[in-house]
Scaffold this motif. Structure first.
Motif, PDB file in Angstrom:
ATOM      1  N   PHE A 180      17.881  11.643   7.042  1.00 48.46           N
ATOM      2  CA  PHE A 180      17.537  10.562   5.637  1.00 48.46           C
ATOM      3  C   PHE A 180      17.843   9.180   5.809  1.00 48.46           C
ATOM      4  N   ILE A 181      17.072   8.211   5.642  1.00 46.27           N
ATOM      5  CA  ILE A 181      17.092   6.806   5.744  1.00 46.27           C
ATOM      6  C   ILE A 181      17.584   6.285   4.098  1.00 46.27           C
ATOM      7  N   LYS A 182      18.442   5.920   3.545  1.00 46.30           N
ATOM      8  CA  LYS A 182      18.799   5.536   2.139  1.00 46.30           C
ATOM      9  C   LYS A 182      18.822   3.912   2.282  1.00 46.30           C
ATOM     10  N   ASP A 183      18.223   3.309   1.600  1.00 41.78           N
ATOM     11  CA  ASP A 183      18.353   1.922   1.361  1.00 41.78           C
ATOM     12  C   ASP A 183      17.688   1.290   0.422  1.00 41.78           C
ATOM     13  N   ALA A 226       7.062   2.625   7.284  1.00 40.14           N
ATOM     14  CA  ALA A 226       6.822   3.895   7.744  1.00 40.14           C
ATOM     15  C   ALA A 226       7.627   5.143   6.760  1.00 40.14           C
ATOM     16  N   ILE A 227       6.990   5.907   6.080  1.00 37.02           N
ATOM     17  CA  ILE A 227       7.774   6.783   5.418  1.00 37.02           C
ATOM     18  C   ILE A 227       8.465   7.792   6.117  1.00 37.02           C
ATOM     19  N   ALA A 228       7.875   8.047   7.292  1.00 36.76           N
ATOM     20  CA  ALA A 228       8.401   9.473   8.178  1.00 36.76           C
ATOM     21  C   ALA A 228       8.043   9.101   9.505  1.00 36.76           C
ATOM     22  N   ILE A 229       8.962   9.112  10.597  1.00 37.91           N
ATOM     23  CA  ILE A 229       8.869   9.190  11.672  1.00 37.91           C
ATOM     24  C   ILE A 229       9.396  10.252  12.513  1.00 37.91           C
ATOM     25  N   ALA A 277      12.164   8.399   5.192  1.00 34.52           N
ATOM     26  CA  ALA A 277      12.837   7.411   4.013  1.00 34.52           C
ATOM     27  C   ALA A 277      13.071   7.992   3.068  1.00 34.52           C
ATOM     28  N   SER A 278      14.212   7.791   1.982  1.00 36.30           N
ATOM     29  CA  SER A 278      14.332   8.615   0.805  1.00 36.30           C
ATOM     30  C   SER A 278      13.598   7.774  -0.154  1.00 36.30           C
ATOM     31  N   GLU A 322      14.287   0.072   0.356  1.00 37.08           N
ATOM     32  CA  GLU A 322      13.816  -0.805   1.712  1.00 37.08           C
ATOM     33  C   GLU A 322      13.807   0.387   2.665  1.00 37.08           C
ATOM     34  N   GLY A 323      14.132   1.592   2.711  1.00 38.05           N
ATOM     35  CA  GLY A 323      14.122   2.598   3.691  1.00 38.05           C
ATOM     36  C   GLY A 323      12.624   2.739   4.639  1.00 38.05           C
ATOM     37  N   SER A 324      11.736   2.469   3.901  1.00 36.86           N
ATOM     38  CA  SER A 324      10.277   2.624   4.513  1.00 36.86           C
ATOM     39  C   SER A 324      10.188   1.560   5.319  1.00 36.86           C
ATOM     40  N   LEU A 325      10.796   0.286   4.816  1.00 38.47           N
ATOM     41  CA  LEU A 325      10.722  -1.096   5.439  1.00 38.47           C
ATOM     42  C   LEU A 325      11.359  -1.006   6.706  1.00 38.47           C
ATOM     43  N   ARG A 326      12.492  -0.507   6.588  1.00 38.02           N
ATOM     44  CA  ARG A 326      13.292  -0.307   7.903  1.00 38.02           C
ATOM     45  C   ARG A 326      13.035   0.429   9.087  1.00 38.02           C
TER      46      ARG A 326
END
Length: 193
Positions: free
Chosen positions: A142-145, A162-165, A117-118, A148-152
């Motif tokens: 990278f998940i950019k939102d 989750a910050i990293a998977i 999550a970015s 809300e990236g960590s929520l997704r």
């Protein structure tokens, strides 16, 4: 006595510079999903997770997720550090996991890719992951939102955030999907450069 302190300070300064330095050959293409492409990416992963889970429902969900994914920055970092240094090629499926001399699997877990999550705050929590992943040839996605990236990412594995998977190389449908996305990402990067 005074010279010892100045020498120690100089050594510490040299060490700090060495730690922050990342050799140019360790940089690798990184995928970044945002907007509509992020939604499609996460839906396809969720679909594959549900189908893989339906085919293997013997374990409780929490244990099954632990077998398939490294969840959280600490667990992802531990998994990457336990991997042997750079194989020279990306690990795309279970068949690429190295074997011991007696043909048994190595006790460490190999990660196929890392979803990151970015929107992580503070940034230093994940600052080490790109260099560490590059040293082991593990691609970063990278998940950019908009904050809300960590929520997704959390929704993906039935957690709040989750910050990293880290996606473990298990040879299942999720691994095949990630392999497809990484193949598409490499083509896009090679066209742009």
């Amino acid at each position: 006595m005074r010279s010892r302190k100045s020498t120690a300070g100089a050594a510490a300064g040299a060490l700090a510079k060495t730690i922050d330095y990342t050799p140019p050959h360790l940089h690798q293409p990184q995928l970044c999903f945002e907007g509509e492409s992020l939604t499609r990416f996460l839906k396809s992963i969720r679909r594959e997770i549900e189908s893989a889970r339906a085919s293997d429902a013997t374990l409780p969900l929490k244990f099954w997720i632990k077998q398939q994914f490294a969840v959280g920055v600490n667990e992802v970092t531990r998994a990457i550090e336990r991997m042997p240094p750079s194989y020279g090629a990306k690990i795309l499926s279970e068949e690429h996991i190295p074997m011991n001399r007696d043909n048994s699997k190595v006790p460490h877990v190999c990660l196929q890719a890392i979803l990151l999550a970015s929107d992580c705050n503070p940034r230093w929590l994940t600052k080490h992951l790109p260099a560490l992943a590059a040293s082991r040839n593990v691609p970063l996605i990278f998940i950019k939102d908009k904050k809300e990236g960590s929520l997704r990412l959390g929704e993906l594995i039935k957690l709040k955030t989750a910050i990293a998977i880290g996606i473990k190389a298990k040879g299942n449908a999720v691994n095949e999907l990630i392999k497809e996305f990484l193949g598409v990402g490499d083509k896009i990067v090679s066209i742009e450069t």
